[in-house]
Design a protein around this motif. Sequence first.
Motif, PDB file in Angstrom:
ATOM      1  N   GLN A 127      -9.437   8.254   5.329  1.00 37.39           N
ATOM      2  CA  GLN A 127      -8.061   7.880   5.001  1.00 37.39           C
ATOM      3  C   GLN A 127      -7.062   8.894   5.551  1.00 37.39           C
ATOM      4  N   ASN A 166      -2.807   5.124   9.137  1.00 41.21           N
ATOM      5  CA  ASN A 166      -2.395   5.030   7.737  1.00 41.21           C
ATOM      6  C   ASN A 166      -1.021   5.658   7.546  1.00 41.21           C
ATOM      7  N   LYS A 208       0.827  -1.205   0.000  1.00 35.49           N
ATOM      8  CA  LYS A 208       0.000   0.000   0.000  1.00 35.49           C
ATOM      9  C   LYS A 208       0.865   1.261   0.000  1.00 35.49           C
ATOM     10  N   ARG A 209       1.877   1.275   0.865  1.00 32.90           N
ATOM     11  CA  ARG A 209       2.687   2.478   0.976  1.00 32.90           C
ATOM     12  C   ARG A 209       3.440   2.760  -0.322  1.00 32.90           C
ATOM     13  N   GLN A 214      -0.212   7.762   2.283  1.00 33.03           N
ATOM     14  CA  GLN A 214      -1.638   7.574   2.018  1.00 33.03           C
ATOM     15  C   GLN A 214      -2.455   8.758   2.527  1.00 33.03           C
ATOM     16  N   TYR A 221       1.134   4.470  -2.729  1.00 31.88           N
ATOM     17  CA  TYR A 221       0.907   5.883  -2.438  1.00 31.88           C
ATOM     18  C   TYR A 221       2.156   6.726  -2.663  1.00 31.88           C
TER      19      TYR A 221
END
Length: 430
Positions: free
Chosen positions: A147, A153, A59-60, A157, A63
């Motif tokens: 978010q 998070n 995920k990171r 993100q 982003y």
Amino acid sequence: MIYQFFLDTVRYFAPEDALVEFKRLFFDYQSTPNNIDAFTSLSRILSENDRDEFINTLKRCCYILINNWETKRQSPAICQLVDSFADLNFTVRPTHKKNIRRLKSWLKFFLESQGYQELQLFISRHNTNSPQQHWSSRYTSYLLVPQYSNSSNSPEQREAARVLCKQLKDRFKFDLAMYTARSELEHQPPSPVDNPTALGTNVLRLIKKIVAKRGQFSHTNLAHIFIKQIKGIRYREFKTALLNYLIFSVEKQTIVEILKTNLSRKLEKLYVDRDDETVNEALILRTCNKIFGYLTTEGEKQPSETFVFLLSQGNPLTLVMVLLKLVLICPNSRTHLENRIADLIRYYQQFPNEDSQWVVNFFEIFNITFSIYADNDVQYNLIRVKSNKSNHSDEEDNLDAYRIFSQHKELYAPAIAEPEVNAIDEYLSS
């Protein structure tokens, strides 16, 4: 090592090449001269069977790419990144090594998770004209709030969500201002202006009704008066004053009684151990946040009884105005409110477009009202263009006698064409 690899990649590689590197590492599990250190680090995560670490890393990295591409205005690359997950092949052969099998399993898990749904929000604005688009895509700016407000998070993100949220809100405010400015011009522009709302031409009358509260009894002035009145009073007295403030000017008596009954019962039990304390900003913030829950979502993020009742009575504007009053006396509570709005959107996402018009009306009215009142980029005014014999108290009911004038700050001024500015000036001078 993995993060640094993608920071360097997105900085020095073209978007299409950076995307190839992303796929080679996370999708194909291929080692190359470019990614040798990142590949070694990923192999360690896989060998230690740490799925959570893998998901967070994946995920990171997404982003990191998104933030950098957004800064360079390379939106097509963002769409290609998110869409690339849909083309994944999860077939596992017996000859595949354990790490590859584990990688494919974790990628499949990610695609079924909330993390991937959050990632998809970053391309929803590019698909707004698709007939298959769900009604909730109109409110992506609110779905992004959880978010960037969630400290769990990654910084990348949260920043990506914050930037996109602001862009979407600014775009809506600008489109709404342009639509109202052009729709009531005596000489219509050659090309029609798109209505940014889902309310059709009725939105013009709604805006007039929202803006009609003026002078001494405008929502902003009432909020300023209330803030002055509560200075130095005890919390118990504040709760009583707050209830009176919220129901002030609500027209339908049945709605007043429902709000008074439901909220007074809740407020009476709220922070009773603080009743004899002098009210302060922190206590006001906590109280407003609690009331947002009473009026929108409670418990397991489901609609509250008060929310369902008010909308079932066909009074979305009344509820929106009560929410606005709270934000006007406590601007710091707005993020919490928008989190509750996001909860409502997610709850009603399960219903198809044709069964959701009643709640879509609420979201539209909320979006329009807060664009007009809670932000300061555009100033809306009503300009009389027709004479009538009504007295001043009836002016709000004679909205057809007025036209809307939306005045932009300097940031937006160049976007308004010269003929339109001249036409608006004629209205003002008359």
